[in-house]
Each structure stands twice: as structure tokens, then as C-alpha cells.
Motif scaffolding. Structure first.
Motif, PDB file in Angstrom:
ATOM      1  N   SER A  48       0.863  -1.174   0.000  1.00 44.25           N
ATOM      2  CA  SER A  48       0.000   0.000   0.000  1.00 44.25           C
ATOM      3  C   SER A  48       0.898   1.222   0.000  1.00 44.25           C
ATOM      4  CB  SER A  48      -0.887   0.008   1.249  1.00 44.25           C
ATOM      5  OG  SER A  48      -1.717  -1.113   1.277  1.00 44.25           O
ATOM      6  N   THR A  49       0.296   2.376  -0.177  1.00 42.42           N
ATOM      7  CA  THR A  49       1.088   3.604  -0.110  1.00 42.42           C
ATOM      8  C   THR A  49       0.473   4.560   0.898  1.00 42.42           C
ATOM      9  OG1 THR A  49      -0.143   4.536  -1.959  1.00 42.42           O
ATOM     10  CG2 THR A  49       1.933   3.451  -2.487  1.00 42.42           C
ATOM     11  N   GLN A  50       1.351   5.278   1.534  1.00 44.02           N
ATOM     12  CA  GLN A  50       0.950   6.314   2.480  1.00 44.02           C
ATOM     13  C   GLN A  50       1.206   7.657   1.804  1.00 44.02           C
ATOM     14  OE1 GLN A  50      -0.323   6.233   5.723  1.00 44.02           O
ATOM     15  NE2 GLN A  50      -0.500   8.417   5.372  1.00 44.02           N
ATOM     16  N   PRO A  51       0.145   8.382   1.483  1.00 40.88           N
ATOM     17  CA  PRO A  51       0.366   9.679   0.827  1.00 40.88           C
ATOM     18  C   PRO A  51       1.037  10.680   1.782  1.00 40.88           C
ATOM     19  CG  PRO A  51      -1.977   9.071   0.834  1.00 40.88           C
ATOM     20  CD  PRO A  51      -1.247   8.061   1.635  1.00 40.88           C
ATOM     21  N   THR A  52       1.968  11.415   1.258  1.00 40.58           N
ATOM     22  CA  THR A  52       2.597  12.516   1.992  1.00 40.58           C
ATOM     23  C   THR A  52       2.651  13.716   1.051  1.00 40.58           C
ATOM     24  OG1 THR A  52       4.888  12.115   1.342  1.00 40.58           O
ATOM     25  CG2 THR A  52       4.053  10.850   3.236  1.00 40.58           C
ATOM     26  N   PRO A  53       2.885  14.894   1.560  1.00 32.64           N
ATOM     27  CA  PRO A  53       2.953  16.070   0.664  1.00 32.64           C
ATOM     28  C   PRO A  53       4.128  16.010  -0.307  1.00 32.64           C
ATOM     29  CG  PRO A  53       2.711  16.763   2.960  1.00 32.64           C
ATOM     30  CD  PRO A  53       2.911  15.281   2.962  1.00 32.64           C
ATOM     31  N   PHE A  54       5.154  15.224   0.014  1.00 33.59           N
ATOM     32  CA  PHE A  54       6.346  15.209  -0.827  1.00 33.59           C
ATOM     33  C   PHE A  54       6.408  14.000  -1.759  1.00 33.59           C
ATOM     34  CE2 PHE A  54       7.285  17.301   3.199  1.00 33.59           C
ATOM     35  CZ  PHE A  54       7.531  18.590   2.730  1.00 33.59           C
TER      36      PHE A  54
END
Length: 180
Positions: A48-54
Motif C-alpha cells: 500500500s502507499t501512504q500519501p505525503t505532501p512530498f
């Protein structure tokens, strides 16, 4: 935390031999006895992916995906083991008519009084052995049943004797590897 010991050039390794295994399948004892190849199937887990601002960061997945167990066996001259698998598939898939499943279940010595799903499945063990025959590990396949049986090819154009082999593909709910 202490560093692990470094391996020296004098360390001797023994490697696992491909031909040292024993298959235990209560529902198909003749297939297990004549097994000439089996596998520990691939297992994979999606991420899965964890969205971050970068940048989106990968995180561990949640659901494992298991490949099928594939067993190749020598077919005995009376085809007992081949028919053993065929009857299992025929029994649970209800080929032809509903009586097939009743006939199949009546052959199971551990059958429950009423029809239950576990009457159609079986646990299986793949024993991994040393050259001396000692068990290194046991792979336990849970709730297994065959989903495919290869055909048999006959021909008169060969020289010498070639023995028939068949391949059965087996699915299961999961497996576990238990070390000795």
C-alpha cells in the motif's frame, strides 16, 4: 546491539538437496507415495502507499497471495493414483450428477454424519528431509483440494520404456512452514 559474527572462509555449509522430501496427503496416499516433484509455492504480499505532501511512501501490504501447490507423480500401472485424483475432482465438482458427491464422500473414512465442506478438503504436509532422512521442516497446507489434473499421453513411437507421469495442481487456504 552486538554485531553478528562474521563468516570465515573455513565455515562449512550444507545445502538443502532438491530430492529429499516426502509428501503426506491423507486423501491421496497413492499420489503421495509416488510423488517425484513438489514445491513450496511462491507467496507475495501487495503493498500500500501512504500519501505525503512530498512523496507517497510504500507501507507493508495486508493480504498474502499464494501460488498453487504443484505435484508430479509416477502413475502406477493400474492407474490407482491417477484415478484417486480424478475421483476427488469428480466428486466435489459434481460432474454428471449429484450422486457423484455422495459416492465420493462415502469413501472418506473420516466423513462426518452430514455433508460439510471439510469433507471435500484435506490438509497436506510436505516434509523436507536431510540426506540422512531426518526432518528439517514441515510445510503444512491447510484446506487443500485439487483443481487440475494433467492428461496422460500414450504413444507407440518411443524406444525403450518411459513411465507415465501426471501433474496435479492443488489450491489451499494457506500454508505454514514449521522448523524442527
Amino acid at each position: 546491539m552486538a554485531n553478528p559474527p562474521l563468516l570465515s572462509s573455513t565455515t562449512q555449509y550444507k545445502f538443502l538437496e532438491k530430492s529429499r522430501f516426502q509428501l503426506v496427503i491423507n486423501r491421496m496416499p497413492n499420489v503421495a507415495f509416488y510423488a517425484i516433484a513438489a514445491n513450496i509455492p511462491n507467496v507475495s504480499v501487495g503493498t500500500s502507499t501512504q500519501p505525503t505532501p512530498f512523496r507517497d511512501l510504500p507501507v507493508t501490504g495486508t493480504k498474502p497471495d499464494f501460488d498453487n501447490l504443484v505435484v508430479t507423480f509416477l502413475v502406477d500401472e493400474k492407474m490407482i493414483n491417477f484415478i484417486e485424483v480424478f475421483e476427488w475432482i469428480k466428486g466435489y465438482s459434481r460432474m454428471g450428477n449429484i450422486d457423484n458427491i455422495e459416492n465420493f464422500l462415502s469413501q472418506n473414512p473420516m466423513r462426518s454424519a452430514s455433508l460439510k465442506e471439510f469433507d471435500l478438503i484435506s490438509d497436506m504436509d510436505l516434509l523436507i528431509l536431510t540426506p540422512e532422512g531426518c526432518q528439517v521442516a514441515r510445510v503444512v497446507y491447510k484446506n487443500a483440494f485439487p483443481i487440475s489434473l494433467s492428461g496422460l499421453d500414450f504413444t507407440t513411437t518411443i524406444d525403450g520404456v518411459e513411465y507415465q507421469t501426471a501433474t496435479v495442481t492443488i489450491t489451499y487456504s494457506d500454508y505454514d512452514i514449521l522448523r524442527k
